[in-house]
Design an enzyme around this catalytic site. Sequence first.
Site, short mmCIF file in Angstrom:
data_model
loop_
_atom_site.label_atom_id
_atom_site.label_comp_id
_atom_site.label_asym_id
_atom_site.label_seq_id
_atom_site.Cartn_x
_atom_site.Cartn_y
_atom_site.Cartn_z
N GLY A 11 49.82 29.81 43.61
CA GLY A 11 51.19 29.70 44.13
C GLY A 11 51.17 29.47 45.64
O GLY A 11 50.43 30.11 46.35
N ARG A 72 47.48 24.96 39.82
CA ARG A 72 46.70 25.88 39.00
C ARG A 72 45.82 24.99 38.15
O ARG A 72 46.28 23.97 37.62
CB ARG A 72 47.62 26.78 38.19
CG ARG A 72 48.40 27.74 39.11
CD ARG A 72 48.90 28.99 38.40
NE ARG A 72 49.29 30.00 39.38
CZ ARG A 72 50.53 30.11 39.90
NH1 ARG A 72 51.47 29.28 39.55
NH2 ARG A 72 50.79 31.06 40.77
N CYS A 73 44.55 25.32 38.05
CA CYS A 73 43.58 24.40 37.45
C CYS A 73 42.68 25.14 36.45
O CYS A 73 41.63 25.66 36.82
CB CYS A 73 42.75 23.78 38.59
SG CYS A 73 41.33 22.84 38.05
N ASP A 103 44.09 36.17 44.35
CA ASP A 103 42.83 36.69 43.79
C ASP A 103 42.21 35.73 42.77
O ASP A 103 40.98 35.64 42.69
CB ASP A 103 43.02 38.09 43.20
CG ASP A 103 44.13 38.15 42.18
OD1 ASP A 103 44.94 37.21 42.11
OD2 ASP A 103 44.21 39.16 41.45
N GLY A 104 43.04 34.98 42.02
CA GLY A 104 42.50 34.00 41.09
C GLY A 104 41.69 32.95 41.84
O GLY A 104 40.54 32.65 41.48
N THR A 126 49.49 34.38 49.45
CA THR A 126 50.41 34.67 48.33
C THR A 126 51.56 35.52 48.85
O THR A 126 51.35 36.43 49.66
CB THR A 126 49.71 35.41 47.17
OG1 THR A 126 50.70 35.93 46.28
CG2 THR A 126 48.84 36.58 47.63
N ASP A 128 53.03 37.65 47.19
CA ASP A 128 53.12 38.88 46.39
C ASP A 128 52.64 40.15 47.12
O ASP A 128 53.00 41.25 46.72
CB ASP A 128 52.34 38.73 45.09
CG ASP A 128 52.90 37.61 44.21
OD1 ASP A 128 54.08 37.26 44.39
OD2 ASP A 128 52.15 37.11 43.36
N ASP A 130 49.78 41.50 46.91
CA ASP A 130 49.19 42.28 45.83
C ASP A 130 47.69 42.47 45.97
O ASP A 130 47.00 42.80 44.99
CB ASP A 130 49.52 41.63 44.47
CG ASP A 130 49.04 40.18 44.39
OD1 ASP A 130 48.59 39.62 45.42
OD2 ASP A 130 49.12 39.60 43.29
N ARG A 172 55.02 39.20 40.94
CA ARG A 172 54.20 39.44 39.74
C ARG A 172 54.22 40.93 39.38
O ARG A 172 55.27 41.47 39.19
CB ARG A 172 52.75 38.98 39.97
CG ARG A 172 52.56 37.53 39.71
CD ARG A 172 51.08 37.20 39.80
NE ARG A 172 50.88 35.83 40.16
CZ ARG A 172 50.76 34.84 39.29
NH1 ARG A 172 50.80 35.07 38.02
NH2 ARG A 172 50.58 33.61 39.72
N ARG A 244 77.16 41.98 38.36
CA ARG A 244 76.65 40.61 38.27
C ARG A 244 75.12 40.66 38.44
O ARG A 244 74.59 41.66 38.94
CB ARG A 244 77.23 39.74 39.38
CG ARG A 244 78.73 39.51 39.29
CD ARG A 244 79.08 38.61 38.11
NE ARG A 244 80.49 38.28 38.05
CZ ARG A 244 81.43 39.02 37.48
NH1 ARG A 244 81.11 40.21 36.93
NH2 ARG A 244 82.68 38.62 37.43
P1 ADP Z 1 46.25 32.91 42.61
O1 ADP Z 1 45.12 32.32 43.35
O2 ADP Z 1 47.55 32.78 43.34
O3 ADP Z 1 45.96 34.31 42.11
P2 ADP Z 1 45.79 31.90 39.92
O4 ADP Z 1 45.42 33.23 39.33
O5 ADP Z 1 46.66 31.00 39.11
O6 ADP Z 1 46.53 32.01 41.32
O7 ADP Z 1 44.42 31.16 40.25
C1 ADP Z 1 44.43 29.90 40.90
C2 ADP Z 1 43.29 29.04 40.41
O8 ADP Z 1 42.03 29.66 40.74
C3 ADP Z 1 43.22 28.86 38.89
O9 ADP Z 1 44.13 27.88 38.42
C4 ADP Z 1 41.78 28.39 38.74
O10 ADP Z 1 41.65 27.04 39.12
C5 ADP Z 1 41.06 29.26 39.78
N1 ADP Z 1 40.46 30.43 39.13
C6 ADP Z 1 41.09 31.57 38.77
N2 ADP Z 1 40.24 32.44 38.17
C7 ADP Z 1 39.04 31.83 38.14
C8 ADP Z 1 37.73 32.17 37.63
N3 ADP Z 1 37.51 33.35 37.05
N4 ADP Z 1 36.75 31.29 37.79
C9 ADP Z 1 36.95 30.09 38.38
N5 ADP Z 1 38.15 29.70 38.88
C10 ADP Z 1 39.17 30.54 38.76
O1 F6P Z 2 52.11 34.46 42.88
C1 F6P Z 2 53.23 33.94 43.53
C2 F6P Z 2 54.38 33.78 42.58
O2 F6P Z 2 55.48 33.22 43.29
C3 F6P Z 2 54.80 35.03 41.84
O3 F6P Z 2 55.58 35.88 42.64
C4 F6P Z 2 55.53 34.46 40.64
O4 F6P Z 2 55.47 35.32 39.54
C5 F6P Z 2 54.75 33.21 40.36
O5 F6P Z 2 54.04 32.86 41.54
C6 F6P Z 2 55.59 32.04 39.94
O6 F6P Z 2 54.74 31.03 39.56
P1 F6P Z 2 55.18 29.50 39.41
O7 F6P Z 2 55.40 28.96 40.79
O8 F6P Z 2 54.04 28.88 38.71
O9 F6P Z 2 56.47 29.50 38.64
#
Ligand code: ADP
Ligand code: F6P
Length: 321
Positions: A11, A72-73, A103-104, A126, A128, A130, A172, A244
């Site tokens: 994100g 996201r990949c 963290d992803g 991010t 968040d 978090d 999140r 509301r």
């Molecule tokens: P964020 O980085 O905001 O936490 P995501 O959890 O969607 O967002 O992770 C972003 C991208 O990081 C994923 O779409 C993927 O390409 C990569 N990624 C996440 N987890 C892994 C993993 N365990 N190994 C390799 N790449 C990862």
């Molecule tokens: O991680 C950032 C964030 O904006 C979260 O707060 C929310 O849950 C999520 O991404 C929304 O994801 P997307 O932009 O894929 O709808």
Amino acid sequence: MKKIGVLTSGGDSQGMNAAIYAVVRYGLEHGLEVYGIQSGYQGLIDGKVEKMTASSVENIIHRGGTVLQTARCPAMKTEDGQKKAVNTLKRHGIEGLVVIGGDGSFNGAKVLSTKYGIKTIGIPGTIDNDLAYTDFTLGFDSATSVVINSVQMLRDTMACNGRTCVVEVMGRNCGDIAMYAALTSGAEIVIVPEIGYDLDGIVARLTANAKSGKMDNIILVAEGVCSAEQVAADIKERMDINIRSVALGHIQRGGNATFQDRLLGVRMGARAVELLVQGKTDRVIGIRNNAIIDEDIVEALAKVKQIDKSVYDLANKLVEY
Ligand code: ADP
Ligand code: F6P
């Protein structure tokens, strides 16, 4: 180290552009060639790499979103995808990579370094907030500022109609946006996943407020609990109330970065370059007690984020009638 890359992943968040700006300008300052990778790990897999110059990052420091695009990949989690990503880096002679994301994205960086020997540094981008190892993530301050401005606007109309409004915010599974926004906007009630959803307590509070003549209330609910619509329906079922609901949604990720996020972005971007120049890898950058820090990625990700209960309690105490 002669060539480094930078990408944004997951994100987007305000402040990512400030970090890109600093990585490019400070990298060039250190005699490095800096390459921008488009659309996160997807761009790495697809070979979307461009050499950056000082002018590539002109006039971006304030802007929300990310000029490098993000994605996201899922393919990055597969060996095939990872090998393609590494081939792109090798083809361009890029030895070090700055990954700006959550963290992803950091997990992807970890794979690139441990399995394939690419030096990686993570910057926490991010909204968040978090990640436990850092006091603040890039974008949190800006997104929370959007929330408090929105609450102020909603208050105007809710107050003159004697209405209660449930406002759903992002985060999140983390309640920081909701909690800090409640504290700094005067929202009467905040619901966060770390504490839980006490419908009885909320109804009692709204009833007491009504008895003392206070008919307008703002309830902030973090998306990790449930929707604003759900909360409004639950309350309506229990009491006669003019209520509301609204979900702020992606508006929270837009607009200019605040001063704090710009500052955080440039400080973190500069530290990332310094670490790569020193040949470091597997580090993630954070801020603690207003000092920029870096920490081992595995240790950082193993930390469990806890809510600051004193902030939660203060947010509740200040709005008692
Ligand atoms: P964020 O980085 O905001 O936490 P995501 O959890 O969607 O967002 O992770 C972003 C991208 O990081 C994923 O779409 C993927 O390409 C990569 N990624 C996440 N987890 C892994 C993993 N365990 N190994 C390799 N790449 C990862
Ligand atoms: O991680 C950032 C964030 O904006 C979260 O707060 C929310 O849950 C999520 O991404 C929304 O994801 P997307 O932009 O894929 O709808």
